[in-house]
Enzyme design. Structure first.
Site, PDB file in Angstrom:
ATOM      1  N   HIS A   1       0.867  -1.187   0.000  1.00  0.00           N
ATOM      2  CA  HIS A   1       0.000   0.000   0.000  1.00  0.00           C
ATOM      3  C   HIS A   1       0.898   1.229   0.000  1.00  0.00           C
ATOM      4  CE1 HIS A   1      -3.756   2.258   0.818  1.00  0.00           C
ATOM      5  NE2 HIS A   1      -2.906   3.123   1.363  1.00  0.00           N
ATOM      6  N   CYS A   2       0.765   2.038  -1.041  1.00  0.00           N
ATOM      7  CA  CYS A   2       1.643   3.196  -1.207  1.00  0.00           C
ATOM      8  C   CYS A   2       0.970   4.448  -0.640  1.00  0.00           C
ATOM      9  CB  CYS A   2       1.970   3.405  -2.677  1.00  0.00           C
ATOM     10  SG  CYS A   2       3.067   4.810  -2.976  1.00  0.00           S
ATOM     11  N   PRO A   3       1.521   5.056   0.399  1.00  0.00           N
ATOM     12  CA  PRO A   3       0.903   6.262   0.960  1.00  0.00           C
ATOM     13  C   PRO A   3       1.031   7.473   0.049  1.00  0.00           C
ATOM     14  CG  PRO A   3       2.996   5.817   2.054  1.00  0.00           C
ATOM     15  CD  PRO A   3       2.735   4.654   1.143  1.00  0.00           C
TER      16      PRO A   3
ATOM     17  N   GLY B   1      -1.863   6.936  -2.237  1.00  0.00           N
ATOM     18  CA  GLY B   1      -3.094   6.685  -1.495  1.00  0.00           C
ATOM     19  C   GLY B   1      -3.872   5.498  -2.010  1.00  0.00           C
TER      20      GLY B   1
END
Length: 391
Positions: free
Chosen positions: A178-180, A183
């Site tokens: 999950h890439c912040p 998003g």
């Protein structure tokens, strides 16, 4: 003359009638989805739970790129107009491509797996027989045994390479991470766009870094102190790109390594396929083809579909609850739940029988003796890019 009072009595609608009248309006799947995703344009765009971080990412890309482009536009009229015009066109093209890949990565369904509404029948069997449902199953992938886990939230056995994202609260196909910064989960359906996004970001950083130096030296020559004093904008852009390129460039190189070895970030940190055999490796060229040239599979969920209405059930009625659990009542309706196999034998199966004459439930316990050794239940997972997987 007196006015006649109306004797008609208007009954005010009850709370239940008001509630049912409000619920009659049909809803789409995305409006009832239990995950943490955010939807736009009527469910056409699917964002992650932390989609607001896109504002920061957009600012970090757009601010230096726009500043560089404006500075190049001012230098066109001063010296070498053709040279600086070409530099300006290149920076604008890379910036547009970068924002396009960012949008495709963050607004696309990454490969969300539909969840079950009820517990599978095998778990109901284990609850009746007081045996715990196994949380893992062994499946065969390209001749290798791989364990798949049961998801307590989605009530399903995850396909190989799938994982549950705690931020978005979904099981996702070929989950990478999950890439912040975007998003969104990076997984099967948006991974190619993510690779293009970070690669274009790296090229944009290098482009601004190199041509900022070239433009400064062309105008001011080799006098470094004069360059620093007169062109502070270029100095800031050079320092900013020098710092950022180590992050996005290192990330790009790492993911190119993962693509060549057919791994995900999750698998690389958890399973360490460098030391063990990788069941998904197909060779360098096939691994590259699978990511960059293979067709992206369609989504498993159409969030634009209309949600199916649940059938009406008499609340508080024991008979209706029994009918819902065990089917309609007849003279004698027997229901046997599934067939579960155990390697050690001696597994007890319970059959619930509903007796209509006496209005009671007779519970009979049948013992099924299984042979020695492990019996396999065969089911198939369809993995995009791979052959079917037997379990």
């Amino acid at each position: 003359m007196t006015k006649k009072k109306s004797r008609h009595v208007h009954n005010a609608p009850s709370h239940d009638e008001t509630m049912f009248s409000q619920d009659t309006k049909p809803k789409r799947v995305y409006q009832l989805w239990p995950g943490n995703n955010r939807f736009c344009c009527g469910g056409r765009l699917v964002f992650g739970a932390d989609a607001s971080s896109l504002l920061l990412t957009t600012a970090m890309i757009g601010a230096p790129a726009l500043t560089f482009s404006i500075r190049m536009a001012f230098m066109i009229g001063k010296s070498s107009p053709l040279f600086h015009s070409l530099i300006l066109m290149g920076s604008l093209l890379l910036t547009i491509l970068d924002f396009t890949f960012l949008f495709l990565t963050s607004s696309r369904d990454p490969g969300i797996i539909p969840r079950n509404k009820e517990t599978p029948e095998t778990e109901a069997l284990d609850m009746l027989s007081n045996t715990k449902l196994p949380r893992t199953k062994d499946v065969l992938v390209n001749g290798y045994t791989v364990k798949v886990k049961f998801c307590e939230t989605c009530l399903l056995y995850r396909p190989p390479r799938a994982s549950h994202c705690a931020i978005c609260n979904n099981c996702v196909q070929r989950f990478d991470h999950h890439c912040p910064w975007v998003g969104q989960c990076i997984a099967l359906r948006n991974y190619p766009y993510f690779i293009c996004f970070i690669s274009t970001s790296t090229l944009l950083c290098l482009y601004v870094f190199v041509f900022s130096w070239v433009s400064m030296l062309e105008v001011h020559g080799n006098m470094l102190l004069m360059v620093i004093a007169d062109d502070i904008i270029f100095i800031v852009l050079i320092l900013y790109c020098f710092v950022v390129v180590w992050f996005v460039g290192g990330l790009t190189v790492f993911h190119l390594y993962l693509i060549c070895t057919n791994q995900t970030t999750y698998e690389n940190f958890r399973y360490r396929y460098d030391k063990n055999e990788n069941p998904y490796g197909k060779g360098l060229f096939k691994n590259l083809f699978e990511v960059f040239f293979a067709r992206i599979p369609p989504p498993m969920i159409n969030f634009r579909d209309w949600a199916q209405e649940e059938p009406d059930v008499e609340v508080g009625s024991v008979a209706s609850e029994l009918d819902r659990a065990f089917g309609p009542r007849g003279d004698r309706n027997d229901m046997e739940i599934g067939d579960c196999k155990n390697s050690k034998g001696g597994l007890r199966l319970k059959t619930l029988e509903y007796d209509n004459k006496n209005n009671n439930i007779e519970e009979t316990v049948k013992k099924k003796i299984l042979g020695e050794g492990t019996s396999k239940t065969i089911s198939k997972f369809n993995i995009p890019g791979n052959s079917s997987v037997d379990m």
